[in-house]
Design a protein around this motif. Structure first.
Motif, mmCIF file in Angstrom:
data_model
loop_
_atom_site.group_PDB
_atom_site.id
_atom_site.type_symbol
_atom_site.label_atom_id
_atom_site.label_comp_id
_atom_site.label_asym_id
_atom_site.label_seq_id
_atom_site.Cartn_x
_atom_site.Cartn_y
_atom_site.Cartn_z
ATOM 1 N N TRP A 29 39.168 11.082 -17.318
ATOM 2 C CA TRP A 29 39.068 12.487 -17.731
ATOM 3 C C TRP A 29 40.176 13.298 -17.070
ATOM 4 C CZ3 TRP A 29 38.545 17.209 -15.351
ATOM 5 C CH2 TRP A 29 38.213 18.280 -16.179
ATOM 6 N N ILE A 30 40.460 13.002 -15.797
ATOM 7 C CA ILE A 30 41.470 13.788 -15.072
ATOM 8 C C ILE A 30 42.833 13.613 -15.724
ATOM 9 C CG2 ILE A 30 42.648 14.046 -12.856
ATOM 10 C CD1 ILE A 30 39.952 13.158 -11.561
ATOM 11 N N SER A 31 43.223 12.342 -15.988
ATOM 12 C CA SER A 31 44.538 12.152 -16.647
ATOM 13 C C SER A 31 44.547 12.812 -18.012
ATOM 14 C CB SER A 31 44.902 10.685 -16.877
ATOM 15 O OG SER A 31 44.389 9.840 -15.948
ATOM 16 N N ASP A 32 43.465 12.618 -18.774
ATOM 17 C CA ASP A 32 43.458 13.137 -20.148
ATOM 18 C C ASP A 32 43.568 14.652 -20.147
ATOM 19 O OD1 ASP A 32 43.220 10.613 -21.139
ATOM 20 O OD2 ASP A 32 41.041 10.683 -21.338
ATOM 21 N N ARG A 33 42.819 15.301 -19.275
ATOM 22 C CA ARG A 33 42.782 16.749 -19.303
ATOM 23 C C ARG A 33 44.119 17.345 -18.833
ATOM 24 N NH1 ARG A 33 39.121 20.812 -20.021
ATOM 25 N NH2 ARG A 33 38.351 19.272 -21.482
ATOM 26 N N VAL A 34 44.677 16.788 -17.770
ATOM 27 C CA VAL A 34 45.924 17.356 -17.253
ATOM 28 C C VAL A 34 47.078 17.049 -18.210
ATOM 29 C CG1 VAL A 34 47.549 17.362 -15.337
ATOM 30 C CG2 VAL A 34 45.106 17.237 -14.881
ATOM 31 N N ALA A 35 47.115 15.812 -18.720
ATOM 32 C CA ALA A 35 48.209 15.449 -19.622
ATOM 33 C C ALA A 35 48.121 16.215 -20.935
ATOM 34 C CB ALA A 35 48.186 13.943 -19.886
#
Lengths: 471, 181
Positions: A29-35
């Protein structure tokens, strides 16, 4: 093994720390949201902010060209106030940058793990603020084409720079600060550029993110050296950031001028710099967390903690103001005493009292939790902090200069339209760079945030999946 | 057979949690493998010890950089202001370590930071434009996202595909595959 396992009893609810990432988000979720901020469609608000910023940055170029081609006389600098908005804005922008280094370096050494959510954006802010700051000393010397005389390069007449001057120290301090901040930022970016590389769908993104991530694989042998280098950079940046604003303050304190000639300047400038920098971090991040959907990463706890840092540094600044006044009286010097009476009651008293209200009174509101948790109020107060810190430099520079020892040497100061629009132009440059950063680089340190959620800890129940290891 | 062996880079085992990969690393370390590594999206706490890694040597590079920076600053200012073109400023000595300290201090930090960063790149042999693992879609899709990998290279003297597969499966890896060099 099981007899060695300790089952900890959870502390009572009021003693438990709030999680750094709320709603129990996963690594993915962290990678998806920031990217998504970089990979998604350009949002409407980005254009709304970018177009005026880019226009203002363009105007900055026009103003700089006008100043270079005509001379420093286009500014309001005139005897006896030979340092005007140029140096005010230089010190102000440099000070803004200091919160980024405080967050990235000092809070890292103090193991304040909440910093991971804000350090990338704050470091970007540092770099762009130092760029805006650097314009002013380079331009105010008048003959810009001789700026290279500042560096120890053999000049045509074989004279070297004079290293007893704090202005010379400043050249080394600010250029080192910019270089080291940039390196720190880039080293932190490498693993996240690899994240962007591995997610990239277009050739150009794969190529550019691949090039700048330097072939990062996430190897633990690499992480081991990487973390050591990061720790050392934090350890070096901490004395660096303290020295930069100390040296900036020595530009003033080493002179004989009443109002400048004080030993309290270095710590007082550093505290003020961090105070204004946190103001700017709050000004930038409160709207961004909403617009980018990052409320689970930059949580209310982060806002709360940053308000407390602002309160602490603001109180130090208030104490320094009081101590300055006390020493002016206690010194017995009539010139020192007059300098401070003139600040509070002279022709620029409005500047002094704006400073006192914004820097001493306003941050005291952060004692109240209800204010710290009201985003709109925090946002307005954070802007007032930066207004106050701008006026602090105005008070120190203009009010001290306009009336020194001899009344026959007194004068008044007014900025010109070139001063004012050049300053607005630096905002354009700052926001143009910051908005480009938001669209092309991950604004949250993805790898660092992943490292602080409970799943990252191999000894935490959430880090030990059912398929997991030996026990 | 021999042809395919020369083409193999190593065996890659995927893990879903930090605990699983940490315990697998401890086992691989205890079996005495040398050419192996763990790949994670973020530094996993305790992994250096689980892998048996020694303290990183980056500090030495930073130290050398810092000493170089300090000496550069002091010698440069002494030579410029006291030897090559002596200037009297305020009746003070030609060279004073106190006035020369602030620029030397900044150069200590500047060179120390360069030492740390360049030392880290040197020890990690970065930048590199190519790595066999980065050609593997499953690896790149997970290693920077949410998966953890343990890789044992074919160059390891104890490399034996069957035994390693057994070891890593016992450690809880759900997916093991061979990666070509």
């Amino acid at each position: 093994m099981s007899e060695h396992v300790i089952h900890p009893v959870a502390p009572p609810a009021e003693l438990q720390r709030l999680p750094l990432v709320t709603n129990n988000r996963s690594f993915g979720w962290i990678s998806d949201r920031v990217a998504a901020i970089v990979e998604g469609k350009t949002p409407w608000w980005w254009w709304v902010a970018f177009v005026p910023s880019a226009l203002a940055a363009g105007w900055l170029l026009v103003m700089l060209a006008y100043q270079i081609s005509t001379g420093v006389g286009v500014w309001g600098n005139s005897h006896p106030v030979m340092w005007g908005w140029d140096i005010i804005n230089f010190v102000w922008w440099i000070g803004i940058g200091h919160a980024g280094t405080l967050i990235s370096a000092i809070l890292f050494l103090l193991r304040q793990r909440w910093r991971t959510a804000v350090n990338r954006a704050a470091e970007a802010m540092t770099i762009f603020a130092v760029m805006c700051a650097g314009i002013y000393p380079a331009l105010h010397v008048g003959r810009v084409w001789f700026d290279w005389w500042l560096f120890p390069i053999p000049t045509s007449n074989a004279i070297w720079p004079q290293f007893r001057s704090p202005l010379m120290w400043d050249v080394f301090a600010v250029s080192t600060y910019f270089t080291v901040s940039l390196m720190f930022w880039y080293v932190g970016l490498i693993p996240d550029l690899a994240v962007m590389r591995d997610r990239a769908r277009t050739r150009i993104r794969q190529f550019l993110y691949g090039l700048f991530s330097l072939g990062w694989t996430g190897s633990n042998r690499h992480w081991s050296n990487y973390e050591k280098a990061y720790l050392i950079l934090a350890g070096l940046s901490t004395p660096l950031v303290l020295s930069v604003h100390s040296i900036v303050s020595l530009d003033f304190a080493v002179s004989q001028l009443p109002g400048w000639h004080t030993t309290i300047f270095p710590p007082y400038f550093v505290a003020g710099a961090i105070f204004s920098g946190f103001g700017m971090v709050l000004t930038l991040l409160i709207p961004l967390r909403k617009l980018c959907g990052l409320e689970d990463v930059i949580t209310m706890r982060h806002i709360d903690v940053m308000c407390k840092v602002t309160l602490a540094t603001g109180s130090i600044v208030g104490y320094a103001y009081g101590m300055e006044v006390f020493i002016a009286w206690y010194s017995g010097s009539p010139y020192e005493r007059y300098a401070f009476i003139n600040r509070a009651m002279g022709p620029f008293a409005w500047g002094y009292w704006t400073m006192i209200i914004c820097n001493v009174v306003v941050p005291q509101l952060f004692w109240f939790k209800r204010i710290r948790h009201h985003l709109l109020i925090v946002w307005i107060l954070s802007i007032l902090v930066n207004v106050g810190m701008w006026f602090e430099r105005f008070v120190i520079i203009v009010i001290s200069l306009h009336r020194d020892f001899l009344p026959s040497n007194w004068g008044y100061y007014l900025p010109t339209w070139v001063d004012i629009t050049t300053f607005l132009g630096t905002f354009g440059l700052f926001f143009t760079l910051f908005l480009l950063f938001l669209r092309f680089l991950p604004m949250i340190a993805i790898s660092e945030v992943k490292g602080v959620i409970p799943q990252a800890d191999p000894h935490h129940p959430l880090g030990d999946g059912s398929k997991g290891g030996a026990h | 057979m021999n042809h395919s062996r020369t083409q193999t880079y190593g065996l890659v085992a995927e893990f879903a949690t930090t605990a699983a990969v940490l315990h697998a690393a401890e086992k691989v370390r205890d079996r005495g493998f040398t050419h192996w590594d763990v790949f994670t999206p973020f530094p996993v706490h305790g992994m250096d010890r689980a892998m048996g890694l020694r303290n990183s040597r980056v500090g030495w590079f930073a130290f050398l950089g810092g000493v170089t920076g300090y000496l550069t600053g002091m010698l440069m200012i002494w030579w410029m202001n006291a030897v090559d073109y002596p200037i009297i400023v305020g009746g003070k000595p030609m060279f004073s370590p106190f006035a020369a300290f602030p620029p030397s201090y900044e150069l200590t930090i500047l060179f120390g930071a360069f030492g740390a960063v360049l030392g880290m790149f040197f020890l990690n042999r970065l930048p590199r434009l190519h790595h066999p693992l980065l050609k593997n879609r499953r690896f790149t899709g997970g290693v920077t996202h949410d998966k953890f990998y343990l890789v044992i290279e074919r160059d390891d003297p104890k490399y034996s595909e069957a035994e390693i597969r057994k070891l890593l499966e016992e450690s809880g890896s759900a997916h093991i595959e061979r990666v070509e060099a």
